[in-house]
Motif scaffolding. Structure first.
Motif, PDB file in Angstrom:
ATOM      1  N   ASN A  79      -2.014   3.453   6.186  1.00 62.57           N
ATOM      2  CA  ASN A  79      -1.913   2.730   7.451  1.00 62.57           C
ATOM      3  C   ASN A  79      -3.098   3.089   8.337  1.00 62.57           C
ATOM      4  O   ASN A  79      -3.389   4.275   8.544  1.00 62.57           O
ATOM      5  N   GLN A  80      -3.783   2.086   8.841  1.00 63.54           N
ATOM      6  CA  GLN A  80      -4.899   2.326   9.741  1.00 63.54           C
ATOM      7  C   GLN A  80      -5.019   1.161  10.692  1.00 63.54           C
ATOM      8  O   GLN A  80      -5.425   0.062  10.310  1.00 63.54           O
ATOM      9  N   ASN A  81      -4.593   1.411  11.941  1.00 63.96           N
ATOM     10  CA  ASN A  81      -4.683   0.405  12.993  1.00 63.96           C
ATOM     11  C   ASN A  81      -3.983  -0.894  12.586  1.00 63.96           C
ATOM     12  O   ASN A  81      -2.770  -0.918  12.441  1.00 63.96           O
ATOM     13  N   LYS A  82      -4.739  -1.941  12.314  1.00 61.76           N
ATOM     14  CA  LYS A  82      -4.146  -3.248  12.024  1.00 61.76           C
ATOM     15  C   LYS A  82      -3.725  -3.425  10.575  1.00 61.76           C
ATOM     16  O   LYS A  82      -3.080  -4.421  10.234  1.00 61.76           O
ATOM     17  N   TRP A  83      -4.103  -2.482   9.713  1.00 62.07           N
ATOM     18  CA  TRP A  83      -3.856  -2.649   8.284  1.00 62.07           C
ATOM     19  C   TRP A  83      -2.764  -1.699   7.787  1.00 62.07           C
ATOM     20  O   TRP A  83      -2.692  -0.549   8.206  1.00 62.07           O
ATOM     21  N   SER A  84      -1.952  -2.219   6.883  1.00 60.42           N
ATOM     22  CA  SER A  84      -0.979  -1.398   6.174  1.00 60.42           C
ATOM     23  C   SER A  84      -0.982  -1.833   4.712  1.00 60.42           C
ATOM     24  O   SER A  84      -0.704  -2.998   4.406  1.00 60.42           O
ATOM     25  N   ILE A  85      -1.325  -0.898   3.828  1.00 57.50           N
ATOM     26  CA  ILE A  85      -1.439  -1.218   2.399  1.00 57.50           C
ATOM     27  C   ILE A  85      -0.526  -0.285   1.611  1.00 57.50           C
ATOM     28  O   ILE A  85      -0.588   0.940   1.781  1.00 57.50           O
ATOM     29  N   THR A  86       0.293  -0.858   0.752  1.00 53.98           N
ATOM     30  CA  THR A  86       1.226  -0.075  -0.046  1.00 53.98           C
ATOM     31  C   THR A  86       1.138  -0.501  -1.496  1.00 53.98           C
ATOM     32  O   THR A  86       1.050  -1.692  -1.803  1.00 53.98           O
ATOM     33  N   ILE A  97       0.437  -5.908   1.337  1.00 49.50           N
ATOM     34  CA  ILE A  97      -0.603  -5.750   2.358  1.00 49.50           C
ATOM     35  C   ILE A  97      -0.136  -6.453   3.625  1.00 49.50           C
ATOM     36  O   ILE A  97       0.255  -7.633   3.587  1.00 49.50           O
ATOM     37  N   THR A  98      -0.158  -5.734   4.736  1.00 46.83           N
ATOM     38  CA  THR A  98       0.179  -6.309   6.039  1.00 46.83           C
ATOM     39  C   THR A  98      -1.032  -6.185   6.961  1.00 46.83           C
ATOM     40  O   THR A  98      -1.605  -5.098   7.102  1.00 46.83           O
ATOM     41  N   TYR A  99      -1.409  -7.294   7.570  1.00 50.43           N
ATOM     42  CA  TYR A  99      -2.511  -7.303   8.524  1.00 50.43           C
ATOM     43  C   TYR A  99      -1.999  -7.844   9.850  1.00 50.43           C
ATOM     44  O   TYR A  99      -1.559  -8.990   9.950  1.00 50.43           O
ATOM     45  N   SER A 100      -2.026  -6.998  10.882  1.00 49.50           N
ATOM     46  CA  SER A 100      -1.610  -7.395  12.231  1.00 49.50           C
ATOM     47  C   SER A 100      -2.859  -7.725  13.030  1.00 49.50           C
ATOM     48  O   SER A 100      -3.511  -6.838  13.598  1.00 49.50           O
ATOM     49  N   THR A 107      14.522  -0.282   2.995  1.00 55.11           N
ATOM     50  CA  THR A 107      13.726   0.848   2.524  1.00 55.11           C
ATOM     51  C   THR A 107      13.296   1.736   3.687  1.00 55.11           C
ATOM     52  O   THR A 107      13.344   1.341   4.855  1.00 55.11           O
ATOM     53  N   LYS A 108      12.875   2.938   3.364  1.00 56.01           N
ATOM     54  CA  LYS A 108      12.488   3.902   4.393  1.00 56.01           C
ATOM     55  C   LYS A 108      11.207   3.473   5.085  1.00 56.01           C
ATOM     56  O   LYS A 108      10.443   2.641   4.590  1.00 56.01           O
ATOM     57  N   LYS A 109      10.960   4.078   6.266  1.00 59.63           N
ATOM     58  CA  LYS A 109       9.889   3.640   7.147  1.00 59.63           C
ATOM     59  C   LYS A 109       8.845   4.745   7.329  1.00 59.63           C
ATOM     60  O   LYS A 109       9.083   5.902   7.015  1.00 59.63           O
ATOM     61  N   GLU A 110       7.733   4.350   7.900  1.00 58.33           N
ATOM     62  CA  GLU A 110       6.655   5.292   8.189  1.00 58.33           C
ATOM     63  C   GLU A 110       6.206   5.131   9.631  1.00 58.33           C
ATOM     64  O   GLU A 110       6.375   4.077  10.215  1.00 58.33           O
ATOM     65  N   THR A 111       5.585   6.174  10.165  1.00 55.00           N
ATOM     66  CA  THR A 111       5.062   6.112  11.525  1.00 55.00           C
ATOM     67  C   THR A 111       3.618   6.614  11.530  1.00 55.00           C
ATOM     68  O   THR A 111       3.305   7.610  10.900  1.00 55.00           O
ATOM     69  N   GLY A 112       2.768   5.897  12.262  1.00 52.02           N
ATOM     70  CA  GLY A 112       1.416   6.401  12.495  1.00 52.02           C
ATOM     71  C   GLY A 112       0.430   6.044  11.409  1.00 52.02           C
ATOM     72  O   GLY A 112       0.773   5.564  10.330  1.00 52.02           O
ATOM     73  N   ASN A 113      -0.842   6.289  11.717  1.00 48.32           N
ATOM     74  CA  ASN A 113      -1.911   6.062  10.764  1.00 48.32           C
ATOM     75  C   ASN A 113      -1.981   7.217   9.776  1.00 48.32           C
ATOM     76  O   ASN A 113      -1.544   8.332  10.046  1.00 48.32           O
ATOM     77  N   GLY A 114      -2.576   6.916   8.610  1.00 46.31           N
ATOM     78  CA  GLY A 114      -2.763   7.976   7.635  1.00 46.31           C
ATOM     79  C   GLY A 114      -2.325   7.568   6.244  1.00 46.31           C
ATOM     80  O   GLY A 114      -2.039   6.405   5.962  1.00 46.31           O
TER      81      GLY A 114
END
Length: 836
Positions: free
Chosen positions: A283-290, A338-341, A241-248
């Motif tokens: 996406n915000q820092n350590k979190w990515s929610i889709t 949900i991804t948490y780094s 699947t397609k990707k994203e860059t950066g927070n927001g």
């Protein structure tokens, strides 16, 4: 007890032997790398418009073999960067930054202390395009690596607004027939993965749930390595699947609407086609929610014409038929990931999914029955009857998955993955035979009811590490599948509302399958040679039990090794040689194991085989790769041998009913040649041609050696498209999918032809796009989206022409609030879709 202990000792011994063998392979290969030379890459990053140097731009070095990121750096205040201490091998560079389109520089072959100056790399602000820019000798619409072919999904404009299936059917060795059944190099049983996560299920259902415009690349793996699940004899299709860059905040919304049908075939209900999907990511820092929602209604009108005859005791019975065969289909689902780094060493992933799939197939057919006494040629009976057959099936799916990855200081990593799935599978078939033309009088009414809930569990523990310069991947996988099927066959007592249960066709079928697997895979490079070798061991146990006293339960225990190997050697002038070997298995689906017949329609019962054996396949291939100035070329010779091929064959049940049975049929083999060419002769013209030709042969026996099977023939297919770029915002593309006549165990499947036209226009600097699609173009020629299936035996003949609605016109609209550039790892069904 002693036998059990002996079996456990044998399993332990095989596992230990597997690890020892691959450790020696990895150690030996690492020795080959001891003399690896030191290479480096350097260049400068600048803004396309201002030509000013760009600071703190990310530059990543990836291995072509498996896309692993090996090195990374940031550009300096002068825009310069340097990557050093690079070993021999083939690589590509990914340059990315917030607010700029990513750039890929591929075809980097390093050896003999290369110090390569890449020069100036210009980045374009991410406002005019939603696609990755690629700088290389090839256009990178197609990329070949040691273990796979990678296709850029965006090159298939005709698939825009459609589904993953619309993309995949354009791949060179892939064929999709009128039933949406997928084959690779002529073999069914392909395994589907989504962002590297295995999906066990009906590939048609799964692929029709994934919107095409969320797909970045399609990876076709024809000779999978040992690290992959061994199930899937035709190989693996991995959807990236397609990707994203950066927070927001990132939002993509797509809508689809079908125009009224041009061909209705006098069906009772007018087809409806519409749908939409939305994906939102934060996406915000350590979190990515889709989160994602989708709904698709995709009905199809249709028609069926057939001719069947049987011979029993010198009585020849002919019963040709024709009439409606239409579909009502819809799916909807909700997904979240949900991804948490926590830090650079610890990453957690959680996914949840809930959805429903529904299909109703209507077959209203008029039969003409004629009985002839072959002893004197006299006609003993002539009659007509009308058959109304409605088959529905649905699946409510609920699943959740959890993944954890820890990376150690030495860059080795360990991953634990768990998935649980519950599927509420159910369906029914109503079969009504009536006199004709007095349809108020009933001849027979049967009602099949089935419930088949499924519980699935999968757990994986893997460890990746280095031995010298060799990457080693090892792991353990456990799979559990339990299915409790209840099948009830009811016959109506005529002129009443009462039913009686037919015990011969009614039972509870309990299937319980456990699979344990260990694997080790070693890969690396030595000079111009890339290599990979692996071994997988699987121990499986399949238990079947029945409440019907007419059959006894059974247990099938298997203990198998699955080796794999691949080589890629770089020659001069950007020529490459490639070879691979892989051993695979195709396990039977639960519905193929159900030994109790189900009334598919008036003339057909469908039945599985409780003693069905899995299919074992060995595949070898050798090919060449050429990177052209404005494209690429690939050709490969291959051979595949299949033991115990499962065939769906016919057998006479009575004078007007055939019993369709899943059974093993000896062995089959095929050898062939596939090629694909991607070429851009001008900025306004883009060509893609993929072809496959092979010789197929099947030999064996059916029904306890009662009948002999021996059939063979040449088969060819091609998938090609031509695109005209009128201007940067307006594209027209025409594509054709064609497969020739295919031999089967009892007959043949006719050729299948599907031409398509699409017109795409983008607005708002690429954020909004509209696509007009004309699918299965026919224009009254009666050649598109239809297929004839023919089988015969010593006492029967059957041929049926299935005609699915052609000339379907769709309008698709897509809106992107912000460019997506990060993998969306949404969960999907692992078990239930296959049974659906």
């Amino acid at each position: 007890m002693q036998l059990k202990n002996i079996r456990q000792l044998l399993i332990s011994y095989n596992i230990n032997l597997c690890y020892r063998f691959l450790y020696l392979v990895a150690f030996g290969l690492s020795c080959l790398n001891a003399g690896a030379q030191n290479n480096s890459l350097h260049g400068i990053i600048k803004d396309e418009k201002t030509l000013l140097p760009l600071e703190k731009i990310s530059i990543e070095l990836h291995a072509v073999s498996d896309s692993t990121r090996l090195l990374a750096t940031l550009s300096s205040n002068t825009g310069s960067f340097n990557l050093s201490r690079i070993n021999h091998g083939n690589y590509y560079i990914l340059v990315k930054a917030v607010s700029y389109n990513p750039v890929i520089i591929d075809s980097l072959n390093l050896d003999n202390n290369n110090n390569i100056d890449i020069g100036v790399i210009v980045l374009k602000a991410a406002i005019n395009t939603l696609q990755t820019i690629v700088i290389s000798a090839t256009k990178s619409l197609l990329r070949n690596t040691i273990d796979k072919q990678v296709f850029t999904a965006d090159q298939f404009i005709s698939a825009k607004g459609g589904t993953a299936l619309d993309v995949i059917k354009n791949l060179p060795s892939v064929s999709v027939n009128s039933f949406n059944e997928i084959s690779v190099r002529g073999s069914s049983g392909v395994q589907v993965m989504l962002d590297g996560k295995q999906v066990q299920g009906d590939v048609d259902v799964i692929l029709n749930q994934i919107p095409a415009n969320t797909i970045d690349n399609i990876e076709l793996i024809t000779a999978p390595s040992a690290k992959f699940d061994a199930n899937g004899k035709a190989g693996i299709i991995n959807i990236i699947t397609k990707k994203e860059t950066g927070n927001g905040l990132f939002l993509t919304v797509n809508g689809q609407l079908g125009l009224p049908s041009f061909h209705t075939y006098n069906n009772h209900v007018t087809p409806q086609r519409y749908g939409g999907d939305a994906t939102i990511s934060y996406n915000q820092n350590k979190w990515s929610i889709t989160a994602a929602l989708n709904y698709l209604r995709n009905d199809a009108a249709g028609y069926r014409e057939g001719d069947v005859n049987t011979t029993i005791n010198s009585i020849f019975t002919s019963f040709p038929s024709n009439g409606e065969r239409s579909f009502k289909r819809y799916t909807y689902s909700a997904r979240t990931a949900i991804t948490y780094s926590a830090n650079k060493n610890n990453v957690f992933d959680i996914g949840m999914y809930a959805g429903k799939k529904f299909q109703a197939r209507t077959a209203d057919l008029l039969y003409d029955v004629t009985k002839t006494d072959l002893s004197d040629g006299s006609i003993t009976q002539q009659s007509q009857y009308f058959n109304s057959n409605l088959q529905t099936k649905q699946d409510n799916i609920y699943l959740g998955n959890f993944d954890y990855t820890h990376t150690f200081q030495n860059k080795s990593s360990i991953t634990a993955s768990f998935l649980y799935e519950y599927d509420d599978l159910s369906g029914n078939t109503k079969n009504l035979n009536q006199y004709y033309p007095q349809t108020s009088d009933t001849l027979q009414y049967t009602y099949n009811i089935s419930t088949n809930p499924l519980h699935g569990l999968k757990a994986l523990l893997s460890y990746n590490y280095m031995i010298g310069k060799v990457k080693v991947e090892s792991g353990y996988q456990f799979t559990h599948n339990k299915q409790d099927g209840n099948f009830i066959y009811l016959t109506n007592i005529l002129h009443t509302k009462n039913y009686v249960v037919d015990p011969a066709f009614t039972s509870n079928v309990l299937t319980n399958t456990n699979i344990q697997a260990v694997y080790t895979q070693a890969s690396g490079s030595a000079g111009k040679l890339q290599y990979a070798a692996g071994l997988r061991y699987e121990y499986s146990q399949r238990k079947l039990s029945f409440t019907n006293d007419s059959l006894q339960g059974s247990t099938l225990v298997l203990s198998n090794l699955f080796p794999s190997a691949s080589l890629l050697y770089s020659l001069k002038n950007k020529w490459k040689l490639k070879t691979a070997y892989s051993s695979r298995i195709q396990r039977a689906a639960n519905f193929e194991l159900n030994p109790f017949p189900e009334r598919e329609h008036s003339e057909t019962l469908e039945q599985g085989d409780a003693n069905l054996l899995p299919e074992f396949t060995n595949m070898a291939e050798a090919g060449i790769i050429k990177d052209l100035v404005k494209g690429s070329f690939f050709a490969s010779l291959y051979y595949q041998y299949v033991k115990n091929p499962v065939q769906r064959v016919n057998k006479v049940y009575n004078d007007t009913i055939l019993n369709r049975i899943y059974t093993n049929a000896g062995a089959s083999g095929q050898w062939g040649l596939e090629e694909d060419l991607s070429f851009t002769p001008a900025k306004w013209l883009q060509l893609y041609v993929g072809g496959n030709i092979y010789n197929y042969k099947i030999k064996g026996s059916l029904f306890d050696s009662l009948f002999t099977v021996h059939n063979q023939g040449w088969v060819y297919s091609f998938n090609s498209n031509i695109g005209f770029v009128i201007n940067p915002t307006f594209i027209i593309q025409f594509n054709v999918n064609y497969t020739s006549k295919i031999p089967t165990a009892q007959g043949s499947n006719s050729a299948f032809f599907s031409p398509n036209l699409s017109i795409k226009k983008t607005f708002m600097q690429g954020r909004l796009s509209a696509t007009l699609q004309w699918q299965n173009m026919d224009m009254g020629l009666n050649i598109s989206n239809r297929q004839r299936i023919t089988t015969q035996g010593y006492n029967f003949y059957s041929t049926t022409n299935y005609i699915v609605e052609p000339d379907v016109v769709l309008v698709n609209v897509s809106f992107n609030l912000k460019q997506n550039n990060k993998k969306v790892r949404l969960p999907s069904s692992e078990f239930g879709d296959k049974e659906f």
